[in-house]
Design a protein around this motif. Structure first.
Motif, PDB file in Angstrom:
ATOM      1  N   PHE A   1     -32.112 115.452  33.572  1.00  0.00           N
ATOM      2  CA  PHE A   1     -32.862 116.420  34.365  1.00  0.00           C
ATOM      3  C   PHE A   1     -32.008 117.678  34.546  1.00  0.00           C
ATOM      4  O   PHE A   1     -30.773 117.607  34.551  1.00  0.00           O
ATOM      5  CB  PHE A   1     -33.213 115.818  35.723  1.00  0.00           C
ATOM      6  CG  PHE A   1     -34.161 114.652  35.639  1.00  0.00           C
ATOM      7  CD1 PHE A   1     -35.530 114.852  35.669  1.00  0.00           C
ATOM      8  CD2 PHE A   1     -33.685 113.346  35.506  1.00  0.00           C
ATOM      9  CE1 PHE A   1     -36.406 113.783  35.581  1.00  0.00           C
ATOM     10  CE2 PHE A   1     -34.551 112.269  35.421  1.00  0.00           C
ATOM     11  CZ  PHE A   1     -35.923 112.491  35.461  1.00  0.00           C
ATOM     12  N   ASN A   2     -32.657 118.841  34.731  1.00  0.00           N
ATOM     13  CA  ASN A   2     -31.899 120.069  34.939  1.00  0.00           C
ATOM     14  C   ASN A   2     -31.370 120.140  36.374  1.00  0.00           C
ATOM     15  O   ASN A   2     -31.525 119.179  37.142  1.00  0.00           O
ATOM     16  CB  ASN A   2     -32.732 121.307  34.573  1.00  0.00           C
ATOM     17  CG  ASN A   2     -33.904 121.551  35.505  1.00  0.00           C
ATOM     18  OD1 ASN A   2     -33.997 121.011  36.602  1.00  0.00           O
ATOM     19  ND2 ASN A   2     -34.821 122.403  35.071  1.00  0.00           N
TER      20      ASN A   2
ATOM     21  N   ILE B   1     -37.473 117.960  34.284  1.00  0.00           N
ATOM     22  CA  ILE B   1     -37.385 117.782  32.841  1.00  0.00           C
ATOM     23  C   ILE B   1     -38.680 118.342  32.239  1.00  0.00           C
ATOM     24  O   ILE B   1     -39.762 118.135  32.796  1.00  0.00           O
ATOM     25  CB  ILE B   1     -37.167 116.287  32.480  1.00  0.00           C
ATOM     26  CG1 ILE B   1     -36.807 116.105  31.008  1.00  0.00           C
ATOM     27  CG2 ILE B   1     -38.356 115.437  32.866  1.00  0.00           C
ATOM     28  CD1 ILE B   1     -36.288 114.708  30.672  1.00  0.00           C
TER      29      ILE B   1
ATOM     30  N   ASP C   1     -33.639 115.007  27.050  1.00  0.00           N
ATOM     31  CA  ASP C   1     -33.821 116.097  28.003  1.00  0.00           C
ATOM     32  C   ASP C   1     -35.213 116.737  27.938  1.00  0.00           C
ATOM     33  O   ASP C   1     -35.455 117.783  28.540  1.00  0.00           O
ATOM     34  CB  ASP C   1     -32.738 117.168  27.827  1.00  0.00           C
ATOM     35  CG  ASP C   1     -32.761 117.843  26.468  1.00  0.00           C
ATOM     36  OD1 ASP C   1     -33.614 117.502  25.615  1.00  0.00           O
ATOM     37  OD2 ASP C   1     -31.914 118.732  26.247  1.00  0.00           O
ATOM     38  N   THR C   2     -36.117 116.106  27.196  1.00  0.00           N
ATOM     39  CA  THR C   2     -37.511 116.547  27.113  1.00  0.00           C
ATOM     40  C   THR C   2     -38.370 115.310  26.898  1.00  0.00           C
ATOM     41  O   THR C   2     -37.954 114.392  26.187  1.00  0.00           O
ATOM     42  CB  THR C   2     -37.720 117.526  25.938  1.00  0.00           C
ATOM     43  OG1 THR C   2     -36.833 118.630  26.084  1.00  0.00           O
ATOM     44  CG2 THR C   2     -39.152 118.046  25.892  1.00  0.00           C
TER      45      THR C   2
END
Length: 131
Positions: A15-16, A21, A86-87
């Motif tokens: 997650f950022n 995400i 991450d996606t």
């Protein structure tokens, strides 16, 4: 999915800094890309708990249960993770249109070599009737 497996999944995702995400929604039958939105841990938990795709609304700062007000919801068919984790790609059964403009997809503007844009799909439902 049981809580342990869901916990393992969530801890493996990248997650950022805002705990989000990117999530790309794709029609599970036609394979067209419908939209891009954001998910957080809570929205992913909600999606797996209900089978209906839930996102995180950055503008409202709360869960966005797709179709909650418009009726244009998405049933989860498959949940895929990219190689960098991450996606995510959610393959969905789309009920109605996916875009708030009343189009099937949010990706309806095509850009030519000279920079002109052309609408590639028409409005199916008047946005005033969605909300």
């Amino acid at each position: 999915m049981n809580k342990s497996k869901l916990g393992d999944l969530l801890s493996s995702l990248k997650f950022n800094d805002q705990g989000l995400i990117p999530a790309i929604a794709q029609d599970s039958v036609k394979n067209d890309v419908l939209m891009m939105a954001w998910m957080n841990k809570e929205s992913i938990e909600e999606t797996f708990a209900t089978g209906r795709v839930c996102y995180w609304s950055r503008s409202r700062q709360n869960l966005w249960k797709k179709g909650e007000t418009s009726g244009q919801h998405q049933e989860l068919v498959d949940f895929l993770i990219d190689c960098d984790r991450d996606t995510v790609l959610v393959k969905v059964k789309q009920h109605g249109v996916a875009c708030h403009t009343g189009r099937r997809s949010c990706f309806y503007l095509s850009v030519s070599e000279n920079g002109d844009t052309t609408e590639t799909m028409s409005v199916e439902i008047d946005p005033k009737d969605l909300y």
